[in-house]
Design a protein around this motif. Sequence first.
Motif, short mmCIF file in Angstrom:
data_model
loop_
_atom_site.label_atom_id
_atom_site.label_comp_id
_atom_site.label_asym_id
_atom_site.label_seq_id
_atom_site.Cartn_x
_atom_site.Cartn_y
_atom_site.Cartn_z
N PRO A 286 28.27 -54.94 4.93
CA PRO A 286 28.11 -55.90 3.83
C PRO A 286 29.03 -55.58 2.61
O PRO A 286 28.97 -56.09 1.49
CB PRO A 286 26.61 -55.67 3.33
CG PRO A 286 26.33 -54.25 3.95
CD PRO A 286 26.97 -54.15 5.16
N ASN A 289 32.37 -58.01 4.49
CA ASN A 289 32.06 -59.43 4.73
C ASN A 289 33.35 -60.43 5.11
O ASN A 289 33.59 -61.28 4.35
CB ASN A 289 31.42 -59.75 3.51
CG ASN A 289 30.15 -59.17 3.21
OD1 ASN A 289 29.37 -58.99 4.19
ND2 ASN A 289 29.82 -58.65 1.87
N TYR A 318 30.76 -64.96 1.31
CA TYR A 318 30.55 -64.47 2.76
C TYR A 318 29.30 -63.20 2.50
O TYR A 318 29.64 -62.28 1.55
CB TYR A 318 31.87 -63.97 3.29
CG TYR A 318 32.64 -65.12 3.62
CD1 TYR A 318 33.03 -65.07 4.94
CD2 TYR A 318 33.19 -66.00 2.67
CE1 TYR A 318 33.73 -66.15 5.54
CE2 TYR A 318 34.11 -67.09 3.26
CZ TYR A 318 34.32 -67.13 4.81
OH TYR A 318 35.14 -67.92 5.29
N SER A 319 28.72 -63.16 3.51
CA SER A 319 27.60 -62.28 3.60
C SER A 319 27.08 -61.84 4.87
O SER A 319 26.58 -62.80 5.74
CB SER A 319 26.34 -62.88 2.97
OG SER A 319 25.52 -61.76 2.75
N THR A 320 27.60 -60.84 5.43
CA THR A 320 27.37 -60.34 6.86
C THR A 320 27.66 -61.34 7.74
O THR A 320 26.86 -61.72 8.49
CB THR A 320 26.08 -59.52 6.91
OG1 THR A 320 25.24 -60.38 6.79
CG2 THR A 320 26.11 -58.26 6.14
N ASN A 335 27.14 -67.46 8.51
CA ASN A 335 26.93 -66.68 7.58
C ASN A 335 25.26 -65.84 7.58
O ASN A 335 24.62 -66.51 6.82
CB ASN A 335 27.28 -67.33 6.00
CG ASN A 335 27.60 -66.50 5.15
OD1 ASN A 335 28.56 -65.57 5.12
ND2 ASN A 335 27.06 -66.69 3.89
#
Length: 367
Positions: A286, A289, A318-320, A335
């Motif tokens: 995280p 990303n 962008y998130s993991t 996403n």
Amino acid sequence: MIGRRTGVLVLASIASWISLGVVTAPDAAPEPLAVDGSLGYGQTRDIAVTPLPGQPEGMAVDPVDGSIWSGSNRPNSSAELWHWDSDGRLIQTYSLMDHEPSEHGVNGITLDGDGRVYALDYSGARAVRIDPHSGEQTVYATFADLPSCAATPGEPCEPSPLDRPAWPNWATFAPDGTMYVSDLNQATIWKVPAGGGAAEIWYQNSDFASVYSVNGMQFDVAGRLNFVVTVSLTPDISSFGRGVVYRIPFGPNGSPGQLERVAVVAQGDGLAIGSSGRIYLPISNPFINSIQVVDPNTGSMVAELPAVVDRVTRSIPYSTPASVAFRGTSLIVSNHGLLAIDPRQWAILELGVGETGLPLNYPKGLV
């Protein structure tokens, strides 16, 4: 291999490290597109925000019409599979039959040449096949809960000091219809015969034993199976705690050949191969990303997309990112938003990468 206490400490450390990465989506204008609607290199656009329960994981793109499949991996929720058209309009939602809410939901997704969809379900450690035309669902494959090899030497087992349940995580077809499936818990690559049934152990390695083991996979142009171990725990300073990309050639009668290490990357989740041979890996760390791009000939990272500022400040950050699949000269990205507070981060994105993907195998006539 690591002992039980060390494994727990590593897991706790990773959980602590992840807990600092919560972000929310700011308001931002969408990026402009080229006149023909295509994306420039490193440019992103939003395709869709997923319905609840959110947390999209697997990713598949229909090679005929460009429609998109993903599913919810959210813990203790229903196992939903979503189908969007090529423009991101939701066509249908499917709830996996007989799913019991558990630690995870839908993982990897793949398609065959007859338009059927295969979803890996943590609950029941199974692959569920869906016929979108009729809505019929059947259990295509099952994956055994292997005991630890430390407890049962000489028997089929997982090469880990810890006994954990099967976690079928990513599926890819070989040209002959055999399905290969990674097991994120049991340091195992499974083989499912064409037509389905009980999966068989194809390859195992104690170097894969980890809190997050074998993940995204794809065949390269030479027919070798490429895959990533998300978090390597081997006592190697160059790779400990990082992701490692490997490949295995096939020997006589489909047996695994010699394992080859391709590259060390960040914590890679999914995997896709471009027509150039470059390997694209969504990074689930995280604090990163991104999509890292690796040259398999040198083992070096040749690009990281999109730019850092774009990952953070765009309309949906962008998130993991968990999984990727090619469509034209773009990657379609799930996403995942593992720690997202804003549900808008549970989304499907499109990233321009300037090349097409290496075609996947879509076998027809599977019973």
